[in-house]
Design an enzyme around this catalytic site. Structure first.
Site, PDB file in Angstrom:
ATOM      1  N   HIS A  97     -41.792 -15.168 -99.698  1.00  0.00           N
ATOM      2  CA  HIS A  97     -40.964 -14.043 -99.269  1.00  0.00           C
ATOM      3  C   HIS A  97     -39.470 -14.270 -99.500  1.00  0.00           C
ATOM      4  O   HIS A  97     -38.673 -13.341 -99.328  1.00  0.00           O
ATOM      5  CB  HIS A  97     -41.230 -13.711 -97.798  1.00  0.00           C
ATOM      6  CG  HIS A  97     -41.262 -12.247 -97.538  1.00  0.00           C
ATOM      7  ND1 HIS A  97     -41.889 -11.680 -96.439  1.00  0.00           N
ATOM      8  CD2 HIS A  97     -40.734 -11.200 -98.223  1.00  0.00           C
ATOM      9  CE1 HIS A  97     -41.748 -10.367 -96.473  1.00  0.00           C
ATOM     10  NE2 HIS A  97     -41.049 -10.052 -97.533  1.00  0.00           N
ATOM     11  N   ASP A 123     -44.764  -7.665 -91.851  1.00  0.00           N
ATOM     12  CA  ASP A 123     -44.897  -9.124 -91.887  1.00  0.00           C
ATOM     13  C   ASP A 123     -45.344  -9.608 -90.509  1.00  0.00           C
ATOM     14  O   ASP A 123     -45.046  -8.974 -89.490  1.00  0.00           O
ATOM     15  CB  ASP A 123     -43.526  -9.736 -92.226  1.00  0.00           C
ATOM     16  CG  ASP A 123     -43.588 -11.165 -92.730  1.00  0.00           C
ATOM     17  OD1 ASP A 123     -44.484 -11.914 -92.304  1.00  0.00           O
ATOM     18  OD2 ASP A 123     -42.721 -11.546 -93.542  1.00  0.00           O
ATOM     19  N   HIS A 125     -44.146 -12.364 -89.510  1.00  0.00           N
ATOM     20  CA  HIS A 125     -42.969 -13.131 -89.123  1.00  0.00           C
ATOM     21  C   HIS A 125     -41.703 -12.305 -89.346  1.00  0.00           C
ATOM     22  O   HIS A 125     -41.656 -11.451 -90.231  1.00  0.00           O
ATOM     23  CB  HIS A 125     -42.877 -14.415 -89.957  1.00  0.00           C
ATOM     24  CG  HIS A 125     -44.158 -15.193 -90.011  1.00  0.00           C
ATOM     25  ND1 HIS A 125     -45.158 -14.934 -90.941  1.00  0.00           N
ATOM     26  CD2 HIS A 125     -44.616 -16.216 -89.252  1.00  0.00           C
ATOM     27  CE1 HIS A 125     -46.160 -15.768 -90.744  1.00  0.00           C
ATOM     28  NE2 HIS A 125     -45.866 -16.558 -89.723  1.00  0.00           N
ATOM     29  N   ASP A 127     -38.799 -13.733 -90.227  1.00  0.00           N
ATOM     30  CA  ASP A 127     -38.033 -14.398 -91.288  1.00  0.00           C
ATOM     31  C   ASP A 127     -36.536 -14.257 -91.060  1.00  0.00           C
ATOM     32  O   ASP A 127     -35.765 -13.965 -91.977  1.00  0.00           O
ATOM     33  CB  ASP A 127     -38.424 -13.844 -92.665  1.00  0.00           C
ATOM     34  CG  ASP A 127     -39.847 -14.229 -93.053  1.00  0.00           C
ATOM     35  OD1 ASP A 127     -40.438 -15.096 -92.382  1.00  0.00           O
ATOM     36  OD2 ASP A 127     -40.381 -13.654 -94.009  1.00  0.00           O
ATOM     37  N   HIS A 140     -38.306 -19.379 -97.217  1.00  0.00           N
ATOM     38  CA  HIS A 140     -39.081 -18.141 -97.025  1.00  0.00           C
ATOM     39  C   HIS A 140     -39.074 -17.679 -95.573  1.00  0.00           C
ATOM     40  O   HIS A 140     -39.489 -16.546 -95.290  1.00  0.00           O
ATOM     41  CB  HIS A 140     -40.513 -18.297 -97.550  1.00  0.00           C
ATOM     42  CG  HIS A 140     -41.445 -19.074 -96.661  1.00  0.00           C
ATOM     43  ND1 HIS A 140     -42.808 -18.864 -96.643  1.00  0.00           N
ATOM     44  CD2 HIS A 140     -41.219 -20.085 -95.782  1.00  0.00           C
ATOM     45  CE1 HIS A 140     -43.377 -19.694 -95.784  1.00  0.00           C
ATOM     46  NE2 HIS A 140     -42.433 -20.444 -95.251  1.00  0.00           N
ATOM     47  N   ASP A 225     -45.589  -8.372 -96.732  1.00  0.00           N
ATOM     48  CA  ASP A 225     -46.138  -9.726 -96.765  1.00  0.00           C
ATOM     49  C   ASP A 225     -47.628  -9.638 -96.435  1.00  0.00           C
ATOM     50  O   ASP A 225     -48.012  -9.033 -95.434  1.00  0.00           O
ATOM     51  CB  ASP A 225     -45.409 -10.579 -95.728  1.00  0.00           C
ATOM     52  CG  ASP A 225     -45.761 -12.056 -95.795  1.00  0.00           C
ATOM     53  OD1 ASP A 225     -46.949 -12.380 -95.968  1.00  0.00           O
ATOM     54  OD2 ASP A 225     -44.856 -12.883 -95.624  1.00  0.00           O
ATOM     55  N   ASP A 227     -49.513 -11.617 -95.095  1.00  0.00           N
ATOM     56  CA  ASP A 227     -49.921 -12.158 -93.796  1.00  0.00           C
ATOM     57  C   ASP A 227     -49.665 -11.190 -92.640  1.00  0.00           C
ATOM     58  O   ASP A 227     -49.992 -11.501 -91.494  1.00  0.00           O
ATOM     59  CB  ASP A 227     -49.309 -13.545 -93.538  1.00  0.00           C
ATOM     60  CG  ASP A 227     -47.806 -13.540 -93.269  1.00  0.00           C
ATOM     61  OD1 ASP A 227     -47.255 -12.500 -92.837  1.00  0.00           O
ATOM     62  OD2 ASP A 227     -47.171 -14.592 -93.477  1.00  0.00           O
ATOM     63  N   GLU A 270     -46.449 -13.274-100.896  1.00  0.00           N
ATOM     64  CA  GLU A 270     -47.202 -14.303-100.157  1.00  0.00           C
ATOM     65  C   GLU A 270     -48.714 -14.247-100.393  1.00  0.00           C
ATOM     66  O   GLU A 270     -49.491 -14.710 -99.553  1.00  0.00           O
ATOM     67  CB  GLU A 270     -46.892 -14.239 -98.657  1.00  0.00           C
ATOM     68  CG  GLU A 270     -45.434 -14.542 -98.308  1.00  0.00           C
ATOM     69  CD  GLU A 270     -45.052 -16.016 -98.387  1.00  0.00           C
ATOM     70  OE1 GLU A 270     -45.931 -16.837 -98.713  1.00  0.00           O
ATOM     71  OE2 GLU A 270     -43.870 -16.328 -98.117  1.00  0.00           O
TER      72      GLU A 270
END
Length: 298
Positions: A97, A123, A125, A127, A140, A225, A227, A270
């Site tokens: 990412h 996402d 996360h 980030d 990332h 992303d 995830d 990702e």
């Protein structure tokens, strides 16, 4: 619609290997042909050159692992995206990412005027670490912070002074946040919908609120992303977190954004084929892209 695909096979910002093969996996999942089947004109621009980790000394500069090669790849990415004609819808394929520092910056600079740009960050996360707060030094986990002007001056300065306004960022699907990130997010005022919010409010209301919040931006970039989806849906990711978006929640989000007509560019990042099962994650993410670009059930 004219769609341009650009790969950034970045495997430098993450702690696990394999995401450099993400662009190839997504192409092998028939991304271009899927979009052509929806009536779009598709041109694949190939990949941005990215240094291989095996050819580099892994050391942290100013708390950042592989800072210089990541900076160079993001700089080239930003230049190539910024040069695209205004009628093109770019789909940029990661890689980890950290590529979004280049993709988002490039989209902000398209037309040479630094258009006000909104960011929908899908996402697990946030980030939003900086070199000072990051527990790993892996970049990332820091791209959004740098896009808003925090962190390393060279990464934060990719836009030549153009940065994202925190109020123009909405995060969806969040469920893994470091304590320092939580404090920074509250300080700057970024809107983040956690999975608790998804459970309580539903994707439809969240999308409506997101579009209302970002109603004043001209460009709207979606950075997805893999995830963000539950690992049962997208197993091929380096940092899986249980309890993510379901298959239908992901598609509904993309379908509603498509119906709004507001999205102007997309990241898919990702996807890690090394950790995947029969390219399942790449195929799912190609489906998400198709939903954003007009695929409908009926």
């Amino acid at each position: 619609m004219n769609v341009n695909i650009l790969g950034i096979p970045m495997d430098l910002g993450a702690g696990r290997r394999g995401v450099d093969m993400g662009p190839s996996a997504l192409r092998n999942a028939h991304l271009a042909s899927k979009l052509r089947g929806l009536g779009h004109t598709v041109c694949d621009l190939g990949d941005v050159p990215v240094a291989l980790p095996e050819t580099l000394d892994k050391h942290a500069s100013a708390g950042l692992v592989f800072l210089d090669p990541i900076l160079e790849a993001c700089r080239v990415t930003a230049e190539r995206v910024a040069a695209l004609p205004d009628d093109v819808f770019p789909i940029t394929l990661g890689g980890d990412h950290s590529v979004s520092m280049g993709t988002v910056t490039g989209n902000m600079l398209r037309g040479g005027t630094g258009e006000r740009t909104g960011l929908i960050w899908v996402d697990a996360h946030t980030d939003y670490n900086t070199p000072e707060t990051s527990p790993s030094g892996n970049i990332h986990g820091m791209p959004v912070a740098h896009l808003t002007g925090l962190g390393d001056p060279s990464l934060a300065g990719l836009g030549g002074g153009q940065i994202l306004r925190p109020e123009d960022i909405v995060m969806i699907g969040i469920r893994s946040v470091d304590a320092s990130e939580r404090e920074l997010l509250r300080e700057v005022g970024i809107k983040a919908y956690t999975m608790k919010d998804v459970d309580q409010l539903g994707i439809t209301r969240i999308t409506e609120e997101t579009l209302e919040r970002l109603s004043d931006v001209r460009r709207l970039h979606v950075s997805f992303d893999a995830d963000a989806l539950d690992p049962s849906v997208a197993p091929g990711v380096g940092t899986p977190v249980p309890g993510g978006l379901t298959y239908r929640e992901g598609h509904l989000l993309m379908e509603l954004l498509s119906e709004s007509g507001r999205a102007t560019s997309l990241d898919i990042v990702e996807v890690n084929p090394v950790l995947d099962t029969r390219n399942q994650t790449a195929e799912v993410m190609v489906g998400m892209a198709a939903s954003l670009l007009g695929q409908r059930i009926l």
